[in-house]
Design a protein around this motif. Structure first.
Motif, PDB file in Angstrom:
ATOM      1  N   ILE A 151       0.850  -1.187   0.000  1.00  0.00           N
ATOM      2  CA  ILE A 151       0.000   0.000   0.000  1.00  0.00           C
ATOM      3  C   ILE A 151       0.886   1.238   0.000  1.00  0.00           C
ATOM      4  O   ILE A 151       1.498   1.577   1.015  1.00  0.00           O
ATOM      5  N   PRO A 152       1.008   1.935  -1.133  1.00  0.00           N
ATOM      6  CA  PRO A 152       1.875   3.114  -1.203  1.00  0.00           C
ATOM      7  C   PRO A 152       1.397   4.223  -0.262  1.00  0.00           C
ATOM      8  O   PRO A 152       0.198   4.364   0.006  1.00  0.00           O
ATOM      9  N   PHE A 153       2.350   5.024   0.183  1.00  0.00           N
ATOM     10  CA  PHE A 153       2.032   6.127   1.093  1.00  0.00           C
ATOM     11  C   PHE A 153       1.638   7.374   0.306  1.00  0.00           C
ATOM     12  O   PHE A 153       2.286   7.750  -0.671  1.00  0.00           O
ATOM     13  N   VAL A 154       0.541   8.003   0.726  1.00  0.00           N
ATOM     14  CA  VAL A 154       0.126   9.319   0.237  1.00  0.00           C
ATOM     15  C   VAL A 154      -0.215  10.155   1.462  1.00  0.00           C
ATOM     16  O   VAL A 154      -0.881   9.666   2.386  1.00  0.00           O
ATOM     17  N   GLU A 155       0.239  11.406   1.483  1.00  0.00           N
ATOM     18  CA  GLU A 155       0.141  12.217   2.699  1.00  0.00           C
ATOM     19  C   GLU A 155      -1.286  12.384   3.208  1.00  0.00           C
ATOM     20  O   GLU A 155      -1.555  12.239   4.401  1.00  0.00           O
ATOM     21  N   THR A 156      -2.222  12.685   2.313  1.00  0.00           N
ATOM     22  CA  THR A 156      -3.594  12.938   2.753  1.00  0.00           C
ATOM     23  C   THR A 156      -4.566  12.098   1.933  1.00  0.00           C
ATOM     24  O   THR A 156      -4.530  12.125   0.699  1.00  0.00           O
ATOM     25  N   VAL A 157      -5.422  11.346   2.632  1.00  0.00           N
ATOM     26  CA  VAL A 157      -6.468  10.558   1.984  1.00  0.00           C
ATOM     27  C   VAL A 157      -7.778  10.891   2.678  1.00  0.00           C
ATOM     28  O   VAL A 157      -7.892  10.759   3.895  1.00  0.00           O
ATOM     29  N   GLU A 158      -8.760  11.351   1.884  1.00  0.00           N
ATOM     30  CA  GLU A 158     -10.027  11.811   2.454  1.00  0.00           C
ATOM     31  C   GLU A 158     -11.195  11.115   1.772  1.00  0.00           C
ATOM     32  O   GLU A 158     -11.200  10.929   0.551  1.00  0.00           O
ATOM     33  N   GLU A 159     -12.201  10.746   2.573  1.00  0.00           N
ATOM     34  CA  GLU A 159     -13.425  10.148   2.058  1.00  0.00           C
ATOM     35  C   GLU A 159     -14.480  11.233   1.834  1.00  0.00           C
ATOM     36  O   GLU A 159     -14.515  12.238   2.556  1.00  0.00           O
ATOM     37  N   GLY A 160     -15.330  11.014   0.835  1.00  0.00           N
ATOM     38  CA  GLY A 160     -16.406  11.962   0.572  1.00  0.00           C
ATOM     39  C   GLY A 160     -17.597  11.246  -0.035  1.00  0.00           C
ATOM     40  O   GLY A 160     -17.555  10.045  -0.317  1.00  0.00           O
ATOM     41  N   ALA A 161     -18.672  11.974  -0.229  1.00  0.00           N
ATOM     42  CA  ALA A 161     -19.878  11.418  -0.844  1.00  0.00           C
ATOM     43  C   ALA A 161     -20.439  12.424  -1.836  1.00  0.00           C
ATOM     44  O   ALA A 161     -20.447  13.631  -1.577  1.00  0.00           O
ATOM     45  N   PHE A 162     -20.893  11.926  -2.977  1.00  0.00           N
ATOM     46  CA  PHE A 162     -21.544  12.727  -4.009  1.00  0.00           C
ATOM     47  C   PHE A 162     -22.876  12.065  -4.320  1.00  0.00           C
ATOM     48  O   PHE A 162     -22.920  10.943  -4.826  1.00  0.00           O
ATOM     49  N   TYR A 196     -16.636   8.719  -2.833  1.00  0.00           N
ATOM     50  CA  TYR A 196     -15.415   9.016  -3.571  1.00  0.00           C
ATOM     51  C   TYR A 196     -14.286   9.176  -2.568  1.00  0.00           C
ATOM     52  O   TYR A 196     -14.507   9.349  -1.374  1.00  0.00           O
ATOM     53  N   ARG A 197     -13.071   9.072  -3.058  1.00  0.00           N
ATOM     54  CA  ARG A 197     -11.902   9.154  -2.197  1.00  0.00           C
ATOM     55  C   ARG A 197     -10.846  10.010  -2.873  1.00  0.00           C
ATOM     56  O   ARG A 197     -10.550   9.815  -4.053  1.00  0.00           O
ATOM     57  N   THR A 198     -10.298  10.956  -2.116  1.00  0.00           N
ATOM     58  CA  THR A 198      -9.321  11.898  -2.656  1.00  0.00           C
ATOM     59  C   THR A 198      -7.944  11.615  -2.064  1.00  0.00           C
ATOM     60  O   THR A 198      -7.794  11.516  -0.837  1.00  0.00           O
ATOM     61  N   TYR A 199      -6.959  11.511  -2.947  1.00  0.00           N
ATOM     62  CA  TYR A 199      -5.561  11.294  -2.556  1.00  0.00           C
ATOM     63  C   TYR A 199      -4.784  12.563  -2.897  1.00  0.00           C
ATOM     64  O   TYR A 199      -4.729  12.977  -4.062  1.00  0.00           O
TER      65      TYR A 199
END
Length: 305
Positions: free
Chosen positions: A48-59, A64-67
């Motif tokens: 699982i690669p590292f990404v500084e910020t991962v946020e969940e959302g809904a539309f 949806y998920r933002t990296y």
């Protein structure tokens, strides 16, 4: 030599991994299929690669998920996952989207569109149109690259066509990864690679397409089979093609049709690779898959410059 023997050791290991999924998905109940594919990934010990910020959302009730890498380039990727329009999700695709985000570095938004049979065409495509349009409205000064693999590639190009025709909106680029673009016709590669030695058989593809079409779907509809669509005015397009994929010939023809329509096309064929091979980087450490992920990130970043 069999087509399986033509693959390298890492891709052979990945093929065996996906064959396990085929065995798990023997049930005709869609919830059993979805559970089996999730369980396979949960037990695989994927990197699982590292990404500084991962946020969940809904539309509109859809996930949806933002990296967001710490220092992302000025472009946003919207990723539409594969899974025969009927299964797989953001969690299955998490390593792929993380790696593209990290390799850019670029912001990536993964969208979990509604699946069949809970909805039928065009509801899943319309959900993608609405989501991408909202991203463009939210980020009016940011180039948007629409990216998808397999069924997600089908939805990505159809979404771009609808945005062009209905909303007069143009994304900055399209990245289409071993997509299904023609549900009306089969080509020679379907017989060459879809006989059962490799995962994703031609018989399975036919079943998935029939499932997507339902009773009323028309495989000649250009938004179902975008290889038949008016492709003029689409943005620069990158096609990522697996050499040992039963959709290989379909992807080559898609690139040709885009070129005939005046679209700027970059086509790259990844040798000794099978359908779905992007995932092989997190499962078997395939360098071929890592190169493909880097190429996708490079294309996205270039569309923002």
């Amino acid at each position: 030599m069999s087509v399986y023997d033509e693959l390298g050791p890492e891709m052979q290991a990945f093929a065996r991994y996906l064959k396990t999924a085929d065995d798990l998905m023997a049930s005709e109940a869609i919830e059993d299929v979805r559970s089996a594919t999730r369980r396979l990934r949960d037990e695989a010990g994927r990197a699982i690669p590292f990404v500084e910020t991962v946020e969940e959302g809904a539309f509109e009730g859809m996930r949806y998920r933002t990296y967001r890498p710490a220092f992302a380039e000025g472009v946003t990727v919207v990723y539409l996952h594969g899974g025969a329009w009927s299964h797989l999700d953001l969690d299955v695709y998490d390593p792929i989207m993380r790696q593209i985000a990290a390799d850019g570095p670029v912001k990536v938004i993964g969208f979990e569109y509604p699946l069949v049979p809970e909805v039928r065409f065009p509801a899943n495509m319309e959900a993608c149109v609405g989501f991408v349009r909202q991203v463009i409205l939210d980020e009016p000064n940011t180039p948007i690259v629409l990216m998808g693999d397999s069924a997600g590639a089908n939805l990505a190009i159809s979404t771009a066509i609808v945005l062009r025709d209905r909303h007069k909106i143009h994304v900055a680029g399209l990245a289409l990864i071993y997509g299904g673009f023609d549900l009306e016709n089969e080509r020679e590669s379907a017989a060459r690679y879809g006989g059962g030695e490799l995962p994703m058989t031609t018989e399975g593809v036919r079943s998935s397409q029939a499932f997507y079409l339902g009773e009323d779907g028309d495989p000649a509809n250009p938004l179902i089979s975008p290889i038949k669509a008016d492709l003029r005015g689409l943005p620069p397009t990158f096609l990522s093609v697996a050499s040992h994929d039963n959709l290989y010939d379909e992807n080559i023809e898609m690139a040709r049709q885009l070129g005939y329509a005046g679209v700027s096309v970059e086509l790259k064929i990844y040798p000794r690779a099978i359908h779905g091979f992007l995932e092989a980087w997190s499962v078997t450490g395939s360098r071929n898959a890592k190169t493909a992920l880097e190429d996708l990130a490079r294309f996205a970043v270039a569309r923002g410059r």
